[in-house]
Design an enzyme around this catalytic site. Sequence first.
Site, PDB file in Angstrom:
ATOM      1  N   ARG A  15       0.995  -0.747   0.133  1.00 18.08           N
ATOM      2  CA  ARG A  15      -0.194   0.093  -0.145  1.00 18.08           C
ATOM      3  C   ARG A  15       0.835   1.354  -0.348  1.00 18.08           C
ATOM      4  NH1 ARG A  15      -3.624  -1.405   4.768  1.00 18.08           N
ATOM      5  NH2 ARG A  15      -1.723  -2.440   6.079  1.00 18.08           N
ATOM      6  N   LYS A  75       2.254   1.633   7.001  1.00 21.15           N
ATOM      7  CA  LYS A  75       2.463   1.478   8.795  1.00 21.15           C
ATOM      8  C   LYS A  75       3.774   1.439   9.584  1.00 21.15           C
ATOM      9  CE  LYS A  75       1.592  -2.965   9.199  1.00 21.15           C
ATOM     10  NZ  LYS A  75       0.446  -3.412   9.509  1.00 21.15           N
ATOM     11  N   TYR A  94      -0.384   4.231  10.383  1.00 24.27           N
ATOM     12  CA  TYR A  94      -0.341   3.116  11.644  1.00 24.27           C
ATOM     13  C   TYR A  94       0.719   3.162  12.162  1.00 24.27           C
ATOM     14  CZ  TYR A  94      -4.786   1.817   9.036  1.00 24.27           C
ATOM     15  OH  TYR A  94      -5.999   2.003   8.270  1.00 24.27           O
ATOM     16  N   HIS A  96       0.196   1.514  15.968  1.00 17.91           N
ATOM     17  CA  HIS A  96      -0.329  -0.458  17.606  1.00 17.91           C
ATOM     18  C   HIS A  96       1.533   0.180  17.597  1.00 17.91           C
ATOM     19  CE1 HIS A  96      -3.077  -1.250  15.057  1.00 17.91           C
ATOM     20  NE2 HIS A  96      -2.481  -1.393  14.048  1.00 17.91           N
ATOM     21  N   GLU A 118      -4.541   4.692  13.885  1.00 16.28           N
ATOM     22  CA  GLU A 118      -5.983   3.811  14.599  1.00 16.28           C
ATOM     23  C   GLU A 118      -6.284   4.590  16.113  1.00 16.28           C
ATOM     24  OE1 GLU A 118      -2.271   2.889  14.082  1.00 16.28           O
ATOM     25  OE2 GLU A 118      -1.479   2.826  16.529  1.00 16.28           O
ATOM     26  N   LEU A 240     -14.764  -8.459  18.503  1.00 18.86           N
ATOM     27  CA  LEU A 240     -14.074  -8.134  18.766  1.00 18.86           C
ATOM     28  C   LEU A 240     -14.513  -7.069  20.220  1.00 18.86           C
ATOM     29  CD1 LEU A 240     -11.240  -6.090  18.830  1.00 18.86           C
ATOM     30  CD2 LEU A 240     -12.144  -3.503  17.612  1.00 18.86           C
ATOM     31  N   ASP A 270      -5.523 -10.700  14.687  1.00 18.20           N
ATOM     32  CA  ASP A 270      -4.141  -9.609  15.291  1.00 18.20           C
ATOM     33  C   ASP A 270      -5.123  -9.672  16.752  1.00 18.20           C
ATOM     34  OD1 ASP A 270      -7.261  -9.072  14.544  1.00 18.20           O
ATOM     35  OD2 ASP A 270      -6.553  -6.898  13.988  1.00 18.20           O
TER      36      ASP A 270
HETATM   37  N1  LIG Z   1      -6.636 -10.019  10.067  1.00 18.30           N
HETATM   38  C1  LIG Z   1      -6.890  -8.862   9.225  1.00 18.30           C
HETATM   39  O1  LIG Z   1      -6.227  -8.083   8.687  1.00 18.30           O
HETATM   40  C2  LIG Z   1      -8.272  -8.060   9.792  1.00 18.30           C
HETATM   41  C3  LIG Z   1      -9.002  -6.856   9.164  1.00 18.30           C
HETATM   42  C4  LIG Z   1      -9.136  -5.908   9.334  1.00 18.30           C
HETATM   43  C5  LIG Z   1      -9.875  -5.998  11.013  1.00 18.30           C
HETATM   44  N2  LIG Z   1      -9.146  -7.620  11.557  1.00 18.30           N
HETATM   45  C6  LIG Z   1     -10.591  -7.440  13.068  1.00 18.30           C
HETATM   46  O2  LIG Z   1     -11.333  -7.833  12.891  1.00 18.30           O
HETATM   47  C7  LIG Z   1     -11.586  -7.855  14.225  1.00 18.30           C
HETATM   48  C8  LIG Z   1     -13.210  -7.471  14.241  1.00 18.30           C
HETATM   49  O3  LIG Z   1     -13.064  -5.673  13.513  1.00 18.30           O
HETATM   50  P1  LIG Z   1     -14.212  -5.661  13.668  1.00 18.30           P
HETATM   51  O4  LIG Z   1     -13.726  -4.201  13.101  1.00 18.30           O
HETATM   52  O5  LIG Z   1     -15.752  -5.804  12.496  1.00 18.30           O
HETATM   53  O6  LIG Z   1     -14.433  -5.525  15.077  1.00 18.30           O
HETATM   54  P2  LIG Z   1     -16.213  -4.695  14.898  1.00 18.30           P
HETATM   55  O7  LIG Z   1     -16.570  -3.960  16.991  1.00 18.30           O
HETATM   56  O8  LIG Z   1     -16.817  -3.654  14.461  1.00 18.30           O
HETATM   57  O9  LIG Z   1     -17.295  -6.122  16.430  1.00 18.30           O
HETATM   58  C9  LIG Z   1     -17.063  -6.581  16.579  1.00 18.30           C
HETATM   59  C10 LIG Z   1     -18.826  -7.292  16.701  1.00 18.30           C
HETATM   60  O10 LIG Z   1     -17.999  -8.270  17.946  1.00 18.30           O
HETATM   61  C11 LIG Z   1     -18.799  -8.375  18.395  1.00 18.30           C
HETATM   62  N3  LIG Z   1     -18.836  -9.025  20.092  1.00 18.30           N
HETATM   63  C12 LIG Z   1     -18.155  -9.191  20.829  1.00 18.30           C
HETATM   64  N4  LIG Z   1     -17.766 -10.682  21.938  1.00 18.30           N
HETATM   65  C13 LIG Z   1     -18.504 -11.127  21.365  1.00 18.30           C
HETATM   66  C14 LIG Z   1     -19.100 -12.519  21.448  1.00 18.30           C
HETATM   67  N5  LIG Z   1     -18.647 -13.392  22.664  1.00 18.30           N
HETATM   68  N6  LIG Z   1     -19.452 -13.866  20.216  1.00 18.30           N
HETATM   69  C15 LIG Z   1     -20.150 -12.579  19.275  1.00 18.30           C
HETATM   70  N7  LIG Z   1     -20.405 -11.867  18.794  1.00 18.30           N
HETATM   71  C16 LIG Z   1     -19.250 -10.189  19.705  1.00 18.30           C
HETATM   72  C17 LIG Z   1     -19.123  -7.421  18.358  1.00 18.30           C
HETATM   73  O11 LIG Z   1     -20.390  -6.862  19.990  1.00 18.30           O
HETATM   74  C18 LIG Z   1     -19.218  -6.333  18.256  1.00 18.30           C
HETATM   75  O12 LIG Z   1     -20.233  -6.003  17.159  1.00 18.30           O
HETATM   76  C19 LIG Z   1     -11.328  -7.173  14.844  1.00 18.30           C
HETATM   77  O13 LIG Z   1      -9.935  -8.369  15.584  1.00 18.30           O
HETATM   78  C20 LIG Z   1      -9.947  -6.584  14.253  1.00 18.30           C
HETATM   79  O14 LIG Z   1      -8.373  -6.501  14.261  1.00 18.30           O
HETATM   80  C21 LIG Z   1      -8.321  -7.951  11.263  1.00 18.30           C
END
Ligand SMILES: NC(=O)c1ccc[n+]([C@@H]2O[C@H](COP(=O)([O-])OP(=O)(O)OC[C@H]3O[C@@H](n4cnc5c(N)ncnc54)[C@H](O)[C@@H]3O)[C@@H](O)[C@H]2O)c1
Length: 370
Positions: A15, A75, A94, A96, A118, A240, A270
């Site tokens: 990126r 990054k 970013y 972190h 972030e 999350l 992550d």
């Molecule tokens: N791997 C990657 O490349 C990548 C990229 C972007 C985001 N992420 C990760 O994805 C994850 C989700 O991000 P997001 O932006 O959707 O977050 P978000 O806050 O929008 O959504 C998280 C959801 O999880 C729900 N939740 C919490 N505990 C729960 C449980 N026990 N059971 C079911 N649902 C539950 C919350 O109520 C919320 O609706 C984060 O960890 C983020 O860091 C990873």
Amino acid sequence: MIIGVPKEIKNNENRVGVTPAGVVELVRNGHTVYVQATAGEGSGFPDDMYAQAGATILPSIEEVYGIAEMIIKVKEPIESEYNLIKEDQLLFTYFHFASHEPLTNAMIERKAVCLSYETVERADRSLPLLVPMSEVAGRMSIQQGAKYLEKPLKGRGILLGGVPGVRPAKVMILGGGIVGTNAAKMAAGMGADVTILDTNLARLRYLDDIMPANVNTFMSNEYNIRELLPTHDLIIGAVLIPGAKAPRLITREMLKEMRPGTVVVDVAVDQGGCIETCKPTTHENPTFIIDDVVHYCVANMPGAVPYTSTLALTNATLPYAIQLANKGWKKACSDSEELKKGLNVVQGKVVYKGVAEAFNLEYTEVNSVL
Ligand SMILES: NC(=O)c1ccc[n+]([C@@H]2O[C@H](COP(=O)([O-])OP(=O)(O)OC[C@H]3O[C@@H](n4cnc5c(N)ncnc54)[C@H](O)[C@@H]3O)[C@@H](O)[C@H]2O)c1
């Protein structure tokens, strides 16, 4: 202001912090933009596009850091960049910090002004510069999941949307936030039978209202998850809990309840992942198999689609970058609570509580540096 856009040198990062369209906007606002040669190549933006947009191309990263008052990148700087950073230089990227002590110490020592994507935060507590990457990862999780369900990739050999006369695949999405909602949209569009689980009933009500008929909602608890596991083909981990490790919703022992060839895409990797057997993988080697369940746990999913990710990220960052360039960081952060929340390390002081607490460093109230 003089703005520098270095090429990302972190492993496999394609990126870039500003697109040619962003250069046009910054130049129109009276700023000068220097872009390192080939910085945009990985995202599909060659140097001549930047030059036509009004940027000056510099051959080396040293020259970009050397001339710029504000650096815009993607990054966190890596070790070889630390010594290029100047006192009072504004870095908008970013970081972190809380998971990276050497970086925190290096930025304190360089006395730079570090504004982290972030932690830019709106009044409703949403994180506008994290949302675009969650949108990308959520949509991509289904694309990847559908692929790994194919037999040659060790999946069950089921087509996500089925065909007339044959049932579609069943997709279970843990977490109905940004990632989960975007995953659900894609899966539903491909014709899968989708269930979203969340602990937030208000969120489930909302999703029930807006999602198409092939998406159902279900309260997230162990009993309900166990009920769905034996019949679902693709499981997306998208939970999350802000500031905490992801809850372990699927344990190793529960894998035995799944059918061979089930695919798990744990986007929450992550934050430690919501599946016990999840461990971070890379785009070179994205999957591994435990108990016949295919695990896809790439920690930087958006990195595989740099064109989309760069545009999605810069759509969100550019308005803030323009404020910073037009007003200078002090005035911009004084005027905007959102931007102020992005300040983490300023001229040798840690002004973000979470970072100070993570490493037992002295915390300085952010208003005292403005
Ligand atoms: N791997 C990657 O490349 C990548 C990229 C972007 C985001 N992420 C990760 O994805 C994850 C989700 O991000 P997001 O932006 O959707 O977050 P978000 O806050 O929008 O959504 C998280 C959801 O999880 C729900 N939740 C919490 N505990 C729960 C449980 N026990 N059971 C079911 N649902 C539950 C919350 O109520 C919320 O609706 C984060 O960890 C983020 O860091 C990873």
